[in-house]
Each structure stands twice: as C-alpha cells, then as structure tokens.
Design a protein around this motif. Structure first.
Motif, PDB file in Angstrom:
ATOM      1  N   GLN A 120       0.833  -1.208   0.000  1.00  0.00           N
ATOM      2  CA  GLN A 120       0.000   0.000   0.000  1.00  0.00           C
ATOM      3  C   GLN A 120       0.868   1.259   0.000  1.00  0.00           C
ATOM      4  O   GLN A 120       0.608   2.198  -0.748  1.00  0.00           O
ATOM      5  CB  GLN A 120      -0.950  -0.029   1.201  1.00  0.00           C
ATOM      6  N   ILE A 121       1.903   1.261   0.799  1.00  0.00           N
ATOM      7  CA  ILE A 121       2.801   2.420   0.880  1.00  0.00           C
ATOM      8  C   ILE A 121       3.543   2.619  -0.438  1.00  0.00           C
ATOM      9  O   ILE A 121       3.797   3.758  -0.835  1.00  0.00           O
ATOM     10  CB  ILE A 121       3.761   2.280   2.079  1.00  0.00           C
ATOM     11  N   SER A 122       3.848   1.538  -1.145  1.00  0.00           N
ATOM     12  CA  SER A 122       4.530   1.693  -2.439  1.00  0.00           C
ATOM     13  C   SER A 122       3.628   2.389  -3.455  1.00  0.00           C
ATOM     14  O   SER A 122       4.111   3.060  -4.359  1.00  0.00           O
ATOM     15  CB  SER A 122       5.016   0.339  -2.979  1.00  0.00           C
ATOM     16  N   GLN A 123       2.310   2.253  -3.297  1.00  0.00           N
ATOM     17  CA  GLN A 123       1.359   2.932  -4.190  1.00  0.00           C
ATOM     18  C   GLN A 123       1.015   4.341  -3.716  1.00  0.00           C
ATOM     19  O   GLN A 123       0.746   5.225  -4.522  1.00  0.00           O
ATOM     20  CB  GLN A 123       0.061   2.135  -4.323  1.00  0.00           C
ATOM     21  N   ASN A 124       0.985   4.530  -2.397  1.00  0.00           N
ATOM     22  CA  ASN A 124       0.652   5.836  -1.825  1.00  0.00           C
ATOM     23  C   ASN A 124       1.412   5.946  -0.507  1.00  0.00           C
ATOM     24  O   ASN A 124       1.041   5.321   0.480  1.00  0.00           O
ATOM     25  CB  ASN A 124      -0.853   5.963  -1.592  1.00  0.00           C
ATOM     26  N   SER A 125       2.461   6.735  -0.494  1.00  0.00           N
ATOM     27  CA  SER A 125       3.337   6.803   0.678  1.00  0.00           C
ATOM     28  C   SER A 125       2.770   7.639   1.832  1.00  0.00           C
ATOM     29  O   SER A 125       3.359   7.684   2.904  1.00  0.00           O
ATOM     30  CB  SER A 125       4.715   7.343   0.273  1.00  0.00           C
ATOM     31  N   GLU A 126       1.619   8.287   1.614  1.00  0.00           N
ATOM     32  CA  GLU A 126       0.990   9.069   2.687  1.00  0.00           C
ATOM     33  C   GLU A 126       0.389   8.115   3.720  1.00  0.00           C
ATOM     34  O   GLU A 126      -0.391   7.232   3.377  1.00  0.00           O
ATOM     35  CB  GLU A 126      -0.115   9.968   2.126  1.00  0.00           C
ATOM     36  N   VAL A 127       0.768   8.309   4.981  1.00  0.00           N
ATOM     37  CA  VAL A 127       0.265   7.474   6.069  1.00  0.00           C
ATOM     38  C   VAL A 127      -0.169   8.354   7.235  1.00  0.00           C
ATOM     39  O   VAL A 127       0.154   9.539   7.277  1.00  0.00           O
ATOM     40  CB  VAL A 127       1.338   6.458   6.549  1.00  0.00           C
ATOM     41  N   SER A 128      -0.876   7.748   8.172  1.00  0.00           N
ATOM     42  CA  SER A 128      -1.208   8.399   9.436  1.00  0.00           C
ATOM     43  C   SER A 128      -0.867   7.439  10.556  1.00  0.00           C
ATOM     44  O   SER A 128      -0.921   6.216  10.380  1.00  0.00           O
ATOM     45  CB  SER A 128      -2.696   8.752   9.504  1.00  0.00           C
ATOM     46  N   ILE A 129      -0.516   8.008  11.701  1.00  0.00           N
ATOM     47  CA  ILE A 129      -0.228   7.183  12.873  1.00  0.00           C
ATOM     48  C   ILE A 129      -0.964   7.754  14.075  1.00  0.00           C
ATOM     49  O   ILE A 129      -1.358   8.912  14.091  1.00  0.00           O
ATOM     50  CB  ILE A 129       1.292   7.069  13.166  1.00  0.00           C
ATOM     51  N   ALA A 130      -1.124   6.917  15.082  1.00  0.00           N
ATOM     52  CA  ALA A 130      -1.662   7.363  16.364  1.00  0.00           C
ATOM     53  C   ALA A 130      -0.954   6.590  17.456  1.00  0.00           C
ATOM     54  O   ALA A 130      -0.717   5.383  17.320  1.00  0.00           O
ATOM     55  CB  ALA A 130      -3.170   7.130  16.444  1.00  0.00           C
TER      56      ALA A 130
ATOM     57  N   GLU B 271      -0.799   7.120  24.121  1.00  0.00           N
ATOM     58  CA  GLU B 271      -0.636   8.560  24.248  1.00  0.00           C
ATOM     59  C   GLU B 271      -1.580   9.231  23.256  1.00  0.00           C
ATOM     60  O   GLU B 271      -1.903   8.667  22.226  1.00  0.00           O
ATOM     61  CB  GLU B 271       0.809   8.972  23.937  1.00  0.00           C
ATOM     62  N   MET B 272      -1.978  10.435  23.549  1.00  0.00           N
ATOM     63  CA  MET B 272      -2.879  11.142  22.645  1.00  0.00           C
ATOM     64  C   MET B 272      -2.047  11.918  21.629  1.00  0.00           C
ATOM     65  O   MET B 272      -1.870  13.135  21.743  1.00  0.00           O
ATOM     66  CB  MET B 272      -3.831  12.028  23.434  1.00  0.00           C
ATOM     67  N   PHE B 273      -1.487  11.179  20.670  1.00  0.00           N
ATOM     68  CA  PHE B 273      -0.671  11.763  19.615  1.00  0.00           C
ATOM     69  C   PHE B 273      -1.129  11.182  18.286  1.00  0.00           C
ATOM     70  O   PHE B 273      -1.221   9.964  18.134  1.00  0.00           O
ATOM     71  CB  PHE B 273       0.809  11.445  19.830  1.00  0.00           C
ATOM     72  N   THR B 274      -1.451  12.063  17.356  1.00  0.00           N
ATOM     73  CA  THR B 274      -1.834  11.638  16.015  1.00  0.00           C
ATOM     74  C   THR B 274      -1.013  12.450  15.028  1.00  0.00           C
ATOM     75  O   THR B 274      -0.710  13.629  15.270  1.00  0.00           O
ATOM     76  CB  THR B 274      -3.337  11.863  15.757  1.00  0.00           C
ATOM     77  N   ALA B 275      -0.645  11.816  13.918  1.00  0.00           N
ATOM     78  CA  ALA B 275       0.200  12.521  12.957  1.00  0.00           C
ATOM     79  C   ALA B 275       0.041  11.940  11.562  1.00  0.00           C
ATOM     80  O   ALA B 275      -0.357  10.786  11.388  1.00  0.00           O
ATOM     81  CB  ALA B 275       1.662  12.432  13.379  1.00  0.00           C
ATOM     82  N   ASN B 276       0.370  12.767  10.594  1.00  0.00           N
ATOM     83  CA  ASN B 276       0.521  12.331   9.210  1.00  0.00           C
ATOM     84  C   ASN B 276       2.004  12.188   8.939  1.00  0.00           C
ATOM     85  O   ASN B 276       2.829  12.834   9.595  1.00  0.00           O
ATOM     86  CB  ASN B 276      -0.066  13.363   8.234  1.00  0.00           C
ATOM     87  N   GLY B 277       2.318  11.384   7.958  1.00  0.00           N
ATOM     88  CA  GLY B 277       3.710  11.201   7.600  1.00  0.00           C
ATOM     89  C   GLY B 277       3.839  10.576   6.234  1.00  0.00           C
ATOM     90  O   GLY B 277       2.852  10.330   5.535  1.00  0.00           O
TER      91      GLY B 277
END
Length: 163
Positions: free
Chosen positions: A67-77, A81-87
């Motif tokens: 999936q990342i090879s097709q679209n490298s945009e990801v999100s994490i949480a 901890e209450m931390f969310t991010a795009n990467g």
C-alpha cells in the motif's frame, strides 16, 4: 522554548529513549471501497522513535508495504498517548543492508525481547519502514494543551494539526 520545541521534547519523552512503542499505522488500500472511494486500512505495529521518524521492522511484501509503495501518505496514532500525525512511509530496504546497520542495531535493542522470534533477517524482504512525520497533534491531559506541529518546517501551527 517555542511550542514546537516543547512538543518535540514531550514526544521524545513519550516515544523516544529507545522505547518499543505500539502505534496504529493507517495506509490507503490498493483497491477502493464499495462506494469507489479510497479505503483506509489500520493496524498496530511496534515502532522505534527517533528525531521525527518512527521505524518499523516488517516484510516488504506485506499489505502495508504494498500500500505504501502505491501511496506513501500514512497516518499514525499513539495507542497509549494522545498523539496523532501524518507522515510519509519509506521502505529503507533489507535490514542487513550496510546503510541500515546503525538503525538496525537500535531496533534490535529496542525490540530485543521478540525481535529474533518475529523477524527472519536472512529474508531480503525483511525490511525497515521509516515513517517520517509531516504534521501532527500532541494532546496533553485530555485537551488541557494541544501542540499542533509542522515537522517539515519545524514550527508549531496555531490552528491545525491532526485531531
């Protein structure tokens, strides 16, 4: 100290210092959902954090890596901890590649309890996924203070981030 620097320090305390972190990693499926729209896929992964990057040992042919090879945009949480991010996800290649020696050593130390049981380093598809954070929100004490962070420009964002 700026809000961005303060937020970075807190992220390092929560996720850094050689810790084995469980985070949720969201990617975009390779096939659309029933309505024809992109479909998110989320899973928990063990990750090591250092300087704005989460590192994961995985298999290069896994769904997440395809999936990342097709679209490298990801999100994490952060799961605890209450931390969310795009990467942006990047396959750094085989764990035994010479250019991965330093980070591999850190990953083996952080994941020492289970690393050899879960990973076959002889398999050249055993790879390192780097998740380079682009923007995120660290939520302290249930909305007491929010750190909206732009990791690319190394600054805080007054209104924005990820919720």
């Amino acid at each position: 100290m700026s809000n961005y620097e303060e937020g970075l320090k807190l992220i390092e305390e929560k996720f850094g210092n050689g810790k084995d972190n469980v985070i949720s990693l969201a990617t975009i499926a390779r096939e659309p959902g029933a309505n024809g729209m992109p479909r998110p896929v989320v899973r928990s992964v063990d990750a090591y954090y250092e300087e704005g990057i989460f590192y994961v040992v995985t298999h290069g042919k896994s769904n997440k890596m395809q999936q990342i090879s097709q679209n490298s945009e990801v999100s994490i949480a952060g799961c605890l901890e209450m931390f969310t991010a795009n990467g942006v996800g990047e396959n750094l290649g085989w764990v035994l590649a010479p250019n991965n020696a330093e980070i591999r050593s850190k990953l083996r130390t952080a994941f020492a309890e289970w690393y050899d049981m879960a990973n076959n380093e002889k398999d050249e598809n055993c790879c390192i996924l780097a998740i380079r954070l682009t923007k995120g929100t660290l939520n302290i004490n249930h909305w007491e203070k929010l750190y909206h962070m732009d990791f690319v420009n190394k600054t805080d964002m007054e209104n924005g981030g990820i919720f």
